[in-house]
Motif scaffolding. Sequence first.
Motif, short mmCIF file in Angstrom:
data_model
loop_
_atom_site.label_atom_id
_atom_site.label_comp_id
_atom_site.label_asym_id
_atom_site.label_seq_id
_atom_site.Cartn_x
_atom_site.Cartn_y
_atom_site.Cartn_z
N GLU A 317 0.80 -1.23 0.00
CA GLU A 317 0.00 0.00 0.00
C GLU A 317 0.83 1.28 0.00
OE1 GLU A 317 0.65 -1.06 4.41
OE2 GLU A 317 0.23 -2.14 2.56
N SER A 329 -4.12 -4.97 -4.15
CA SER A 329 -4.51 -6.12 -3.33
C SER A 329 -5.19 -7.18 -4.20
CB SER A 329 -5.44 -5.68 -2.20
OG SER A 329 -4.83 -4.69 -1.41
N THR A 346 1.26 -5.91 5.91
CA THR A 346 0.53 -4.67 5.65
C THR A 346 0.08 -4.00 6.94
OG1 THR A 346 -1.38 -3.70 4.50
CG2 THR A 346 -1.67 -5.90 5.41
N VAL A 351 -6.20 -2.47 2.45
CA VAL A 351 -5.69 -3.74 1.94
C VAL A 351 -6.41 -4.91 2.62
CG1 VAL A 351 -3.66 -5.25 1.85
CG2 VAL A 351 -3.44 -2.83 1.26
N PHE A 355 -8.93 -7.74 0.94
CA PHE A 355 -8.76 -9.19 1.08
C PHE A 355 -10.03 -9.81 1.67
CE2 PHE A 355 -3.93 -8.49 1.59
CZ PHE A 355 -3.76 -8.56 0.22
#
Length: 444
Positions: A317, A329, A346, A351, A355
């Motif tokens: 990021e 991502s 991260t 991010v 996910f």
Amino acid sequence: MRHELHLHKIGPINDCRLTLDTFTILTGPQANGKSTVAKAVYFFRSVKQDILSIMMQGGPKAVTGGISSVWHTVLKQRMKDKFLQLFGTSWVMPSDMMMEYQYSSKVSITVSLDDDYNDPSRNYIVIDFSKSIEDYLEALGSHIFTNITPAQKEYEEKKLNELFHDPYESVFIPAGRNLLTLLSTQLNYIFTSLEDSQLRNIDYVTKRYTELILRLKPVFAHGMEGVANRMKGDPTQTKKYERIRPALNILMDQAKEIMKSTYRYVDGEERLYLSDDRYVKINLASSGQQEVVWVFNLLFYYLSEDKKIFLIIEEPESHLYPESQRRISETLSLMVNSGNSVLVTTHSPYVLGTFNYLLMAGQIAETYQKEVKKKLRKRLWLNAENTNACYIRNGGLTNGISDEDNLQLIKNELIDGASTEINDMSDYLLGFLYAEGEAKCPTI
């Protein structure tokens, strides 16, 4: 086979155990050990490459100039040098420091420390191989490694993959990428002018990452599209290209959306082209572009070569707007679904949030999948069974995946923890600004 890592008393880590899945996510505050864990994984998984490197150099005797022809001695020395470049001097480490990596039930490597008999304050690195590795190295002693052909190299790689239960080539993309890009035109000079002792002082993963970039720059003389067009026009690669084309196209689309330009290496310069005749030198580009340009180039290269990698990437990021964090991502998920394995560190809730919705998509009932695919490509969905998230803090590691109502997702407190504290403070202050129903803001 899932690999297992055990760390004890190294860096900020007090004691932790990590199971490495196809997709592994590490999060937590800075200076709590995410990089230590990532480097430890790379240390052990790159042993295959250490062995292959010794082979390609002609074997132990060629590496040591005839001093030693014993494989396990030369390999251990190379691993000790790598350890020092990754983690620093062992003299300041606790005497009970220990790192263990389990490739399978019978294949493992352990790193520990031993006191100097004459000076107990100094610790020296001890590396122990399991019997299966010792037997393999013993057998190599009867082999001659001169003028290795591509076929021989492929054969040795296959044997190493089988021994270590690891079909991947390890690739580490470190944090601080924009600094290396900023020094683009000076990198060749820096690396050729430094003496060996000076090179050893450069962080190991940064050095390997830089060497990889220097080697691959010419591949992108005409950018990603140039690589794709070469494959498309080569009859020997037609089948491979058609198979990997969808993933390449997605990756190129994501790169263009984030960088708003295309990368080319022209006349010894790294450039970002805004159009066919307008470009900016990469060292003058934005910090966000500098951060991601070689992330995308490397991922595109390994996809186009159909090479399976174990990718370790720190802070994807960095310097990116939230929308771009979402896209990169998704690109990491694309790599997983293209047959690779990924470990990512991260700090970003964007991010982690991305996910999470990719995990949600992967758990949608088949009845609704066709509808979801209209909004989100299936190549980006994450398989919850092969995804692991961990939270590192105060020297330890805790599970970051919740399993409520048979739905496996990253825990909300990891994603929203910081924003919750910020919102709570804002609400607290608003109570004073609007006390007793009247605004207390200063008059402008």
